[in-house]
Design a protein around this motif. Structure first.
Motif, short mmCIF file in Angstrom:
data_model
loop_
_atom_site.label_atom_id
_atom_site.label_comp_id
_atom_site.label_asym_id
_atom_site.label_seq_id
_atom_site.Cartn_x
_atom_site.Cartn_y
_atom_site.Cartn_z
N GLU A 13 0.73 0.98 -37.39
CA GLU A 13 0.88 -0.46 -37.61
C GLU A 13 2.31 -0.77 -38.03
O GLU A 13 2.87 -0.11 -38.89
CB GLU A 13 -0.09 -0.94 -38.69
CG GLU A 13 -1.53 -0.90 -38.26
CD GLU A 13 -2.47 -1.36 -39.36
OE1 GLU A 13 -2.00 -1.78 -40.43
OE2 GLU A 13 -3.68 -1.29 -39.13
N PRO A 14 2.92 -1.78 -37.40
CA PRO A 14 4.28 -2.15 -37.79
C PRO A 14 4.29 -2.81 -39.17
O PRO A 14 3.34 -3.47 -39.56
CB PRO A 14 4.69 -3.14 -36.71
CG PRO A 14 3.42 -3.70 -36.20
CD PRO A 14 2.40 -2.60 -36.33
N ILE A 15 5.35 -2.60 -39.86
CA ILE A 15 5.51 -3.24 -41.17
C ILE A 15 6.15 -4.60 -40.93
O ILE A 15 7.20 -4.71 -40.30
CB ILE A 15 6.41 -2.39 -42.09
CG1 ILE A 15 5.75 -1.04 -42.33
CG2 ILE A 15 6.70 -3.12 -43.39
CD1 ILE A 15 6.62 -0.04 -43.04
N GLU A 16 5.49 -5.64 -41.40
CA GLU A 16 6.00 -6.99 -41.21
C GLU A 16 6.81 -7.40 -42.43
O GLU A 16 6.30 -7.38 -43.55
CB GLU A 16 4.86 -7.97 -41.01
CG GLU A 16 4.08 -7.71 -39.75
CD GLU A 16 2.97 -8.71 -39.56
OE1 GLU A 16 2.80 -9.59 -40.41
OE2 GLU A 16 2.28 -8.61 -38.55
N PRO A 17 8.06 -7.78 -42.20
CA PRO A 17 8.85 -8.22 -43.34
C PRO A 17 8.37 -9.59 -43.83
O PRO A 17 7.86 -10.38 -43.05
CB PRO A 17 10.26 -8.32 -42.76
CG PRO A 17 10.06 -8.54 -41.30
CD PRO A 17 8.78 -7.82 -40.96
N GLU A 18 8.52 -9.83 -45.12
CA GLU A 18 8.17 -11.13 -45.65
C GLU A 18 9.22 -12.14 -45.18
O GLU A 18 10.34 -11.78 -44.86
CB GLU A 18 8.12 -11.08 -47.16
CG GLU A 18 6.99 -10.23 -47.69
CD GLU A 18 6.95 -10.23 -49.21
OE1 GLU A 18 7.56 -11.12 -49.83
OE2 GLU A 18 6.31 -9.34 -49.75
N MET A 19 8.84 -13.41 -45.18
CA MET A 19 9.76 -14.44 -44.74
C MET A 19 10.83 -14.68 -45.81
O MET A 19 10.52 -14.89 -46.97
CB MET A 19 8.99 -15.74 -44.48
CG MET A 19 9.84 -16.77 -43.82
SD MET A 19 9.00 -18.33 -43.41
CE MET A 19 7.30 -17.92 -43.35
N ALA A 20 12.08 -14.64 -45.39
CA ALA A 20 13.20 -14.90 -46.30
C ALA A 20 13.26 -16.40 -46.58
O ALA A 20 13.05 -17.21 -45.67
CB ALA A 20 14.50 -14.43 -45.67
N HIS A 46 14.64 -10.75 -32.40
CA HIS A 46 15.40 -11.40 -33.47
C HIS A 46 14.49 -11.61 -34.67
O HIS A 46 13.30 -11.87 -34.52
CB HIS A 46 15.96 -12.73 -32.97
CG HIS A 46 16.94 -13.36 -33.91
ND1 HIS A 46 16.55 -14.15 -34.96
CD2 HIS A 46 18.29 -13.29 -33.95
CE1 HIS A 46 17.62 -14.56 -35.62
NE2 HIS A 46 18.69 -14.05 -35.02
N ARG A 47 15.03 -11.51 -35.87
CA ARG A 47 14.21 -11.58 -37.09
C ARG A 47 13.44 -12.89 -37.22
O ARG A 47 12.39 -12.92 -37.85
CB ARG A 47 15.07 -11.33 -38.32
CG ARG A 47 15.93 -12.49 -38.73
CD ARG A 47 16.75 -12.18 -39.98
NE ARG A 47 17.32 -13.37 -40.55
CZ ARG A 47 18.26 -14.13 -40.00
NH1 ARG A 47 18.74 -13.79 -38.82
NH2 ARG A 47 18.72 -15.20 -40.61
N LEU A 48 13.93 -13.97 -36.62
CA LEU A 48 13.22 -15.25 -36.71
C LEU A 48 11.90 -15.24 -35.92
O LEU A 48 11.05 -16.08 -36.14
CB LEU A 48 14.09 -16.40 -36.20
CG LEU A 48 15.21 -16.85 -37.11
CD1 LEU A 48 16.06 -17.92 -36.42
CD2 LEU A 48 14.68 -17.38 -38.42
N GLY A 51 7.07 -10.94 -37.24
CA GLY A 51 6.23 -10.95 -38.42
C GLY A 51 5.83 -12.35 -38.88
O GLY A 51 5.58 -13.25 -38.08
N ASP A 52 5.78 -12.51 -40.19
CA ASP A 52 5.39 -13.79 -40.78
C ASP A 52 6.35 -14.90 -40.39
O ASP A 52 5.93 -16.02 -40.13
CB ASP A 52 5.34 -13.69 -42.31
CG ASP A 52 4.24 -12.78 -42.81
OD1 ASP A 52 3.26 -12.59 -42.06
OD2 ASP A 52 4.36 -12.26 -43.93
N THR A 53 7.64 -14.59 -40.34
CA THR A 53 8.63 -15.59 -39.97
C THR A 53 8.40 -16.06 -38.54
O THR A 53 8.47 -17.27 -38.25
CB THR A 53 10.06 -15.02 -40.11
OG1 THR A 53 10.22 -14.50 -41.42
CG2 THR A 53 11.11 -16.08 -39.86
N GLY A 54 8.10 -15.15 -37.63
CA GLY A 54 7.85 -15.50 -36.24
C GLY A 54 6.61 -16.38 -36.08
O GLY A 54 6.62 -17.32 -35.29
N ARG A 55 5.57 -16.05 -36.83
CA ARG A 55 4.36 -16.88 -36.77
C ARG A 55 4.63 -18.28 -37.30
O ARG A 55 4.20 -19.28 -36.73
CB ARG A 55 3.22 -16.21 -37.54
CG ARG A 55 2.54 -15.10 -36.75
CD ARG A 55 1.28 -14.62 -37.44
NE ARG A 55 1.58 -13.82 -38.62
CZ ARG A 55 1.95 -12.54 -38.59
NH1 ARG A 55 2.07 -11.94 -37.43
NH2 ARG A 55 2.19 -11.87 -39.69
#
Length: 82
Positions: A13-20, A46-48, A51-55
């Motif tokens: 499972e990939p580790i999803e970074p928290e949204m900055a 791209h980081r945007l 993970g959570d930021t992309g959603r």
């Protein structure tokens, strides 16, 4: 002889970074056109968009799209911008 590698679901499972906070602030302040431009022209991964930021980015892009009228959406996607 070496033993075969065993992977668990956790290992794959990939580790999803928290949204900055600065990313969330930019997304919240961006117009539909700004969000759409990044969506189209930033590189995959791209980081945007991860993970959570992309959603959240995707959700806000859709919300802003519903806020603007059909004519404005059409102008945002016209080929005249190229």
């Amino acid at each position: 002889m070496t033993e075969p590698l065993h992977f668990t679901t956790f290992d794959l499972e990939p580790i999803e970074p928290e949204m900055a906070p600065e990313d969330k602030g930019w997304i919240d302040a961006a117009s539909y056109e700004e969000l759409l431009r990044k969506w189209r022209f930033h590189p995959i991964g791209h980081r945007l968009f991860m993970g959570d930021t992309g959603r959240y980015y995707s959700k806000m892009l859709h919300a802003r799209r519903m806020e603007v009228g059909k004519l404005k959406r059409w102008r945002s996607t016209s080929a005249s911008d190229f």
